[in-house]
Design a protein around this motif. Structure first.
Motif, mmCIF file in Angstrom:
data_model
loop_
_atom_site.group_PDB
_atom_site.id
_atom_site.type_symbol
_atom_site.label_atom_id
_atom_site.label_comp_id
_atom_site.label_asym_id
_atom_site.label_seq_id
_atom_site.Cartn_x
_atom_site.Cartn_y
_atom_site.Cartn_z
ATOM 1 N N ARG A 92 4.744 -0.606 4.316
ATOM 2 C CA ARG A 92 3.374 -0.330 4.787
ATOM 3 C C ARG A 92 2.567 0.300 3.667
ATOM 4 N NH1 ARG A 92 4.887 -3.136 7.762
ATOM 5 N NH2 ARG A 92 5.235 -3.068 10.005
ATOM 6 N N GLY A 93 1.613 -0.459 3.160
ATOM 7 C CA GLY A 93 0.736 0.071 2.112
ATOM 8 C C GLY A 93 1.502 0.501 0.868
ATOM 9 N N LEU A 94 2.635 -0.125 0.646
ATOM 10 C CA LEU A 94 3.533 0.313 -0.434
ATOM 11 C C LEU A 94 2.887 0.075 -1.808
ATOM 12 C CD1 LEU A 94 6.373 1.561 -0.415
ATOM 13 C CD2 LEU A 94 7.280 -0.734 -0.815
ATOM 14 N N THR A 95 2.769 1.150 -2.548
ATOM 15 C CA THR A 95 2.038 1.130 -3.818
ATOM 16 C C THR A 95 2.792 1.927 -4.864
ATOM 17 O OG1 THR A 95 -0.069 1.037 -2.623
ATOM 18 C CG2 THR A 95 -0.158 1.784 -4.921
ATOM 19 N N LYS A 96 2.903 1.363 -6.060
ATOM 20 C CA LYS A 96 3.527 2.120 -7.145
ATOM 21 C C LYS A 96 2.749 1.889 -8.441
ATOM 22 C CE LYS A 96 6.587 4.273 -9.710
ATOM 23 N NZ LYS A 96 6.806 5.728 -9.619
ATOM 24 N N PHE A 97 2.246 2.958 -8.992
ATOM 25 C CA PHE A 97 1.633 2.899 -10.319
ATOM 26 C C PHE A 97 2.551 3.600 -11.301
ATOM 27 C CE2 PHE A 97 -2.081 1.504 -8.140
ATOM 28 C CZ PHE A 97 -2.849 0.851 -9.088
ATOM 29 N N TYR A 98 2.693 3.005 -12.484
ATOM 30 C CA TYR A 98 3.391 3.676 -13.582
ATOM 31 C C TYR A 98 2.284 4.262 -14.455
ATOM 32 C CZ TYR A 98 7.381 0.745 -12.186
ATOM 33 O OH TYR A 98 8.382 0.104 -11.490
ATOM 34 N N ASN A 129 -0.743 2.054 -15.080
ATOM 35 C CA ASN A 129 -0.395 0.640 -14.919
ATOM 36 C C ASN A 129 0.102 0.348 -13.518
ATOM 37 O OD1 ASN A 129 -0.967 0.248 -17.625
ATOM 38 N ND2 ASN A 129 1.147 0.704 -18.231
ATOM 39 N N ARG A 130 -0.394 -0.761 -12.972
ATOM 40 C CA ARG A 130 0.030 -1.092 -11.621
ATOM 41 C C ARG A 130 1.459 -1.664 -11.656
ATOM 42 N NH1 ARG A 130 2.272 -5.821 -11.516
ATOM 43 N NH2 ARG A 130 1.181 -7.370 -12.713
ATOM 44 N N GLY A 131 2.240 -1.232 -10.692
ATOM 45 C CA GLY A 131 3.527 -1.871 -10.441
ATOM 46 C C GLY A 131 3.350 -2.794 -9.260
ATOM 47 N N ILE A 132 3.032 -2.192 -8.078
ATOM 48 C CA ILE A 132 2.730 -2.947 -6.856
ATOM 49 C C ILE A 132 1.570 -2.252 -6.137
ATOM 50 C CG2 ILE A 132 4.971 -4.013 -6.428
ATOM 51 C CD1 ILE A 132 5.712 -1.615 -4.672
ATOM 52 N N ILE A 133 0.791 -3.041 -5.407
ATOM 53 C CA ILE A 133 -0.410 -2.515 -4.776
ATOM 54 C C ILE A 133 -0.453 -2.857 -3.294
ATOM 55 C CG2 ILE A 133 -2.938 -2.495 -4.838
ATOM 56 C CD1 ILE A 133 -2.676 -3.603 -7.750
ATOM 57 N N ASP A 134 -0.383 -1.840 -2.436
ATOM 58 C CA ASP A 134 -0.702 -1.981 -1.022
ATOM 59 C C ASP A 134 0.050 -3.121 -0.324
ATOM 60 O OD1 ASP A 134 -2.002 -1.100 1.213
ATOM 61 O OD2 ASP A 134 -3.834 -2.267 0.870
ATOM 62 N N LEU A 135 1.371 -3.124 -0.471
ATOM 63 C CA LEU A 135 2.174 -4.201 0.125
ATOM 64 C C LEU A 135 2.501 -3.909 1.586
ATOM 65 C CD1 LEU A 135 4.867 -4.863 -2.651
ATOM 66 C CD2 LEU A 135 2.587 -5.862 -2.406
ATOM 67 N N ASP A 136 2.296 -4.909 2.422
ATOM 68 C CA ASP A 136 2.683 -4.845 3.829
ATOM 69 C C ASP A 136 3.539 -6.061 4.148
ATOM 70 O OD1 ASP A 136 1.185 -2.622 5.199
ATOM 71 O OD2 ASP A 136 -0.484 -3.659 4.220
ATOM 72 N N PHE A 137 4.760 -5.841 4.558
ATOM 73 C CA PHE A 137 5.570 -6.957 5.059
ATOM 74 C C PHE A 137 6.746 -6.402 5.864
ATOM 75 C CE2 PHE A 137 7.304 -6.025 0.851
ATOM 76 C CZ PHE A 137 8.668 -5.969 1.091
ATOM 77 N N ASP A 173 2.048 5.605 -3.204
ATOM 78 C CA ASP A 173 1.383 5.670 -1.907
ATOM 79 C C ASP A 173 2.099 4.729 -0.941
ATOM 80 O OD1 ASP A 173 -0.433 6.467 -0.045
ATOM 81 O OD2 ASP A 173 -2.190 5.661 -1.073
ATOM 82 N N GLY A 174 1.876 4.930 0.350
ATOM 83 C CA GLY A 174 2.482 4.072 1.355
ATOM 84 C C GLY A 174 3.913 4.460 1.642
ATOM 85 N N GLU A 175 4.574 3.667 2.505
ATOM 86 C CA GLU A 175 5.953 3.996 2.855
ATOM 87 C C GLU A 175 6.785 2.756 3.133
ATOM 88 O OE1 GLU A 175 6.198 6.235 6.470
ATOM 89 O OE2 GLU A 175 5.588 4.524 7.667
ATOM 90 N N ALA A 176 8.092 2.961 3.041
ATOM 91 C CA ALA A 176 9.021 1.878 3.344
ATOM 92 C C ALA A 176 10.084 2.401 4.287
ATOM 93 C CB ALA A 176 9.662 1.365 2.063
ATOM 94 N N LYS A 177 10.426 1.555 5.278
ATOM 95 C CA LYS A 177 11.542 1.872 6.162
ATOM 96 C C LYS A 177 12.588 0.780 6.037
ATOM 97 C CE LYS A 177 9.188 4.489 9.761
ATOM 98 N NZ LYS A 177 8.747 4.480 11.166
ATOM 99 N N VAL A 178 13.845 1.201 6.051
ATOM 100 C CA VAL A 178 14.954 0.255 6.107
ATOM 101 C C VAL A 178 15.841 0.699 7.266
ATOM 102 C CG1 VAL A 178 16.979 -0.654 4.898
ATOM 103 C CG2 VAL A 178 14.857 -0.283 3.638
#
Ligand SMILES: Nc1ncnc2c1ncn2[C@@H]1O[C@H](COP(=O)(O)OP(=O)(O)O)[C@@H](O)[C@H]1O
Ligand SMILES: [Mg+2]
Length: 304
Positions: free
Chosen positions: A9-15, A18-26, A59-64
């Motif tokens: 949900r809204g998974l985001t990672k900047f280094y 530099n962008r790694g991933i932006i606002d991923l939802d799946f 930013d955002g979060e991940a659940k497994v």
């Protein structure tokens, strides 16, 4: 609905900047074989490392398994078989030593299954890792990921370094995982690999999700180049009027054309004549991206 095994949900990672991933939802559901497709640098490894809580999102979060990976990372990882993109195995140990060591730490390892996997992948467990080629290291990585029959397999570019025969064996392992009800999340930059193993695919480009859809739907709209070599030149009009067939072009008795979606109409028409050879050029990732960014024009460039 089946239980979600992975939720981003809204998974985001900047280094830094530099962008790694932006606002991923799946979401990935239990029992799914889920492909994660994108060119080098798209953000696949970043996503995977975030899901495993090896790096923390900006930013955002991940659940497994329904749990926040930042809070329950250790417990979650115990049920995951992970093949890293870049393997860091203990260089001075042999495969056998590594797997026995890992088996002792974790407990419950079925050594017969390790041997079966080694046999099928033609992996040498008696050589030290430092003496193995990258393809042979990759085999150890795969054994290590599969050997505990984990609830979730997270595989970062699993076919890297595998020759075609071993790729087939790997596809077979995925089929067995599917039949077992295990969930698979596999990244790749190679469309045919994802097409071959996955039910559903997410496509990532420059850190952002382009689409998440069923493989069959993705293929539906794909434009393929087909070449058919006939013994004698058939009438051109017959092919020009076929639905979904475009840019029909004959050079002597060789037909070149583009086909959207299924090939059935073309193949059935061609079968009225003597066919010498058929060549199909699958679309590459860039061509698929074109489909998604068609009409956006400058929007894409601005993103580049
Ligand atoms: N440790 C890092 N420090 C800085 N930038 C990084 C780091 N890891 C990855 N990146 C950058 O993040 C982007 C996504 O990389 P990555 O997730 O490795 O892509 P992929 O696995 O799809 O090839 C790239 O632009 C890459 O350069
Ligand atoms: Mg990567």
């Amino acid at each position: 609905m089946r239980q979600p095994i992975i939720e981003a949900r809204g998974l985001t990672k900047f280094y830094g900047k530099n962008r790694g991933i932006i606002d991923l939802d799946f979401d990935v559901s239990e029992g799914e074989v889920f492909g994660y497709l994108g060119p080098n640098g798209a953000g696949k490894t970043t996503t995977i490392r975030t899901l495993l809580d090896l790096i923390r999102p900006t930013d955002g979060e991940a659940k497994v398994f329904g749990k926040d990976v930042r809070l329950d990372g250790e417990e979650i990882r115990a049920d995951i078989g992970y093949l890293p993109g870049e393997l860091a195995l203990f260089g001075d140990m042999t495969g056998e030593e590594i797997f026995k060591y890992l088996g002792n730490v974790r407990g419950g390892l079925n050594w017969n299954y390790v041997e079966e996997l080694a046999d099928r992948l033609e992996a040498d467990l008696s050589k030290t890792v430092a003496d193995l080629s990258s393809g042979n290291k990759q085999k150890l990585g795969l054994i290590q990921a599969f050997m505990n029959k984990p609830r979730l397999l997270i595989l970062d570019e699993p076919t890297n370094g595998l020759d075609p025969l071993m790729q087939q064996e790997f596809f077979q392992l995925i089929e067995e995982a599917r039949a077992n009800g295990q969930t698979v999340f596999a990244s790749s930059h190679i469309l045919p690999v994802v097409e071959r193993i996955c039910d559903r695919v997410a496509i990532i480009r420059k850190g952002e999700l382009v689409t998440v859809e069923e493989i069959d739907d993705l293929k539906e709209g794909m434009l393929r180049s087909i070449e058919i070599q006939f013994a004698d030149r058939p009438p051109e009009e017959k092919f020009k009027e076929l639905p979904g067939v475009e840019e029909v072009n004959f050079e002597d008795s060789r037909l070149r054309c583009k086909v959207v979606g299924r090939l059935d109409d073309l193949i059935k028409e061609a079968a009225n004549y003597e066919v010498v050879n058929v060549i199909s050029h699958e679309p590459n990732l860039e061509e698929i991206f074109l489909k998604y960014y068609e009409g956006e024009g400058e929007g894409v460039e601005a993103n580049a």
